[in-house]
Design a protein around this motif. Sequence first.
Motif, mmCIF file in Angstrom:
data_model
loop_
_atom_site.group_PDB
_atom_site.id
_atom_site.type_symbol
_atom_site.label_atom_id
_atom_site.label_comp_id
_atom_site.label_asym_id
_atom_site.label_seq_id
_atom_site.Cartn_x
_atom_site.Cartn_y
_atom_site.Cartn_z
ATOM 1 N N ALA A 130 0.837 -1.195 0.000
ATOM 2 C CA ALA A 130 0.000 0.000 0.000
ATOM 3 C C ALA A 130 0.874 1.247 0.000
ATOM 4 O O ALA A 130 0.624 2.199 -0.734
ATOM 5 N N ARG A 131 1.927 1.204 0.803
ATOM 6 C CA ARG A 131 2.823 2.361 0.877
ATOM 7 C C ARG A 131 3.510 2.585 -0.460
ATOM 8 O O ARG A 131 3.616 3.698 -0.947
ATOM 9 N N GLY A 153 1.696 4.357 -3.066
ATOM 10 C CA GLY A 153 1.468 5.781 -2.854
ATOM 11 C C GLY A 153 0.322 6.089 -1.919
ATOM 12 O O GLY A 153 -0.116 7.232 -1.832
ATOM 13 N N ILE A 154 -0.177 5.062 -1.226
ATOM 14 C CA ILE A 154 -1.270 5.303 -0.287
ATOM 15 C C ILE A 154 -0.681 5.855 1.009
ATOM 16 O O ILE A 154 0.299 5.318 1.529
ATOM 17 N N VAL A 186 6.897 7.290 -4.984
ATOM 18 C CA VAL A 186 5.675 7.735 -5.649
ATOM 19 C C VAL A 186 5.984 8.885 -6.606
ATOM 20 O O VAL A 186 5.448 8.965 -7.714
ATOM 21 N N GLN A 188 7.474 7.363 -9.593
ATOM 22 C CA GLN A 188 6.417 6.759 -10.417
ATOM 23 C C GLN A 188 5.714 7.831 -11.228
ATOM 24 O O GLN A 188 5.375 7.628 -12.390
ATOM 25 N N ALA A 224 -1.116 -6.655 -2.826
ATOM 26 C CA ALA A 224 -2.009 -6.926 -1.700
ATOM 27 C C ALA A 224 -2.714 -8.240 -1.996
ATOM 28 O O ALA A 224 -3.552 -8.303 -2.888
ATOM 29 N N LEU A 253 -4.044 -0.181 -7.804
ATOM 30 C CA LEU A 253 -3.926 0.282 -6.426
ATOM 31 C C LEU A 253 -3.185 1.619 -6.377
ATOM 32 O O LEU A 253 -2.082 1.761 -6.896
ATOM 33 N N GLY A 254 -3.833 2.599 -5.772
ATOM 34 C CA GLY A 254 -3.239 3.931 -5.683
ATOM 35 C C GLY A 254 -3.496 4.784 -6.915
ATOM 36 O O GLY A 254 -3.168 5.958 -6.932
ATOM 37 N N ARG A 261 1.531 -4.432 -13.390
ATOM 38 C CA ARG A 261 1.264 -3.202 -12.650
ATOM 39 C C ARG A 261 2.313 -2.130 -12.978
ATOM 40 O O ARG A 261 1.990 -0.979 -13.247
#
Lengths: 350, 262
Positions: free
Chosen positions: A232-233, A236-237, B78, B81, B95, B106-107, B164
């Motif tokens: 999750a990290r 980018g969460i 991030v 990215q 996950a 995700l995200g 992904r």
Amino acid sequence: MTAQDSATGAAAGPAAQMPPRAGLAGWSARIARMSETWTLAILLVLVAFFSIAAPGKFFTTYDITQIAVNAAIYLVLGVGMTFVIITAGIDLSIGSILVLAAVASGEYNIHHGGAASGWGTVAVCVLIALAVGTAWGALQGALVATGKIPALIVTLGGLGAALGLAEIATGGQDPAGAASDHLQSSLGYGKLLGVPWLVVLAAAVTVVFGLVLAGTRFGNYTFAIGSNPAAARRAGIGVGRHLVKVYALMGLLAGLGSVMWLSSYGTTSIAGHSTDNLKVITAVVLGGTSLFGGRGSVLGTVIGVFIPAVLTTGLIVIGVQQYWQDVAVGAVLVAAVYIDQMRRQSRERG
Amino acid sequence: MGVPIPPLLAAKGVRKRFGHVQALQDADFTAYAGEVVALIGDNGAGKSTLVNVLSGVMSPDAGEILLEGAPVRFAGPVDAQRRGVETVYQDLSLAPDLDAAANLYLGREIFRGGLLRPLHVLDRPVMRRAAVEAFAELGVALKDVRVPVAALSGGQRQSVAVARAVAFARKVIFMDEPTAALGVVQRARVLDTVRRVRDRGVAVVLISHNMPEVLAVADRVEVLRLGRRVASFAAAGTSIEELVGAMTGSLDQQPDNGEDRR
């Protein structure tokens, strides 16, 4: 059977709308995979058993209403707990948050008219209860989000501290005039088309947050964090920020629970909420939400809340000591977690 | 490859120290658009540190990183990215309880429009359709993108992780041991994917211990030893012996002893 249908309608109705729309083809497979399925089966077996064992006595309208009213507060708490447990967390403090919020709003009410206070005071009291609950939850969430203290310990500390503050504020005695008559006669005893307002409120909360969990980014992040926080990290969460929100949501719903409690019973019941946490966690886990995080649903929690409720009423109706309920729920709980573990292991091997 | 254009991603004189350990000392690295560059080195040579620095996980103590010729400082993975630099992690950053489509997005979820937009309601049908397409593009056949990733085989899971990164990598993609723990067929498929991504003009940086694999798929090989780039080969003109020699340092220490491979 008609009585039963209406009963499950009242109980699981809000949740029945929740499964996401899917093609008919995938339905059977999905249903078989869902952990709610077997819990629902247990609930239905219980309902059928009591209906047969006490024909005409179980599932009278009175019973259904009573079961639903008793379950309403636990359901609201359970919805919040579902989010918390899906993040692989836990919140032991909910009963104390409920008491603290009740005392805070109750004290305001006492100093602004007591039982005879007006609607304006009622509104302020509700806001106080919600704010106190949310703030306490957010504080605990912030501590959990640091990653330095396990949620178990944070909320165990919160359990003691919140209750202690409530006792300090009141001298340990439930103050008189904590709830306005307006609140009690409306939310507490009022009905909408024959359905108690408490039940309507709980159903609305359940539907809204069931949809949030199943269908929104907030829900998706909740699952992702419980499933693999590192992933999750990396995606980018903001994991910490989301945890604060989840625990704040739990606090908000505990605050709402305190409003429901005050409206229903008219007193803060400082000593009466020490086992709320265990009851709610039991219901959530019975409903198939994994204590290890990543999996669960509000629909399952609805079922999980109603199993003990049905057991209690049913045992009374058939004339068995209702304390057998505790024995039965305890056994089912242990079995549920065992099955969850088995499923997890077999899945990871496959 | 690509002689006239500047490298897509380059590191110049990068240093990184952890306590007493100088993990990188003046390390250089270059990756060009549309090539597979293998980054090899013995354990402790600084490969992971270099990848972490280049993908924004760590910031270097000294030296600079150039993205398309311009110096950059990634605020975090991030941020990297967002600038088109993706990483497929060795330890599968998925996950497991979410399905393949949800993991892919995700995200970066896709939301429903209209009145629901501010509520961030997921548009699962769109994400699932896009996921099916993304997997098809990688030659991965997933029967059902709604199954939790944990229920997939190791190879399929790796494919999801690769997909992904690939789906969102516009410039550079780092793959840390992407075929570790995979079977023969799946390994070939991932390597196919690597080539296909390269053909889209992305720079693929492959970190691997598997020398035959490196020679099979890489266009160029850069060798790290003791925190420094010690060699850069065109894969077509080199051999496993040469690579191992550069990795271990036997080549430059004993240039005239052909018998001694260690």
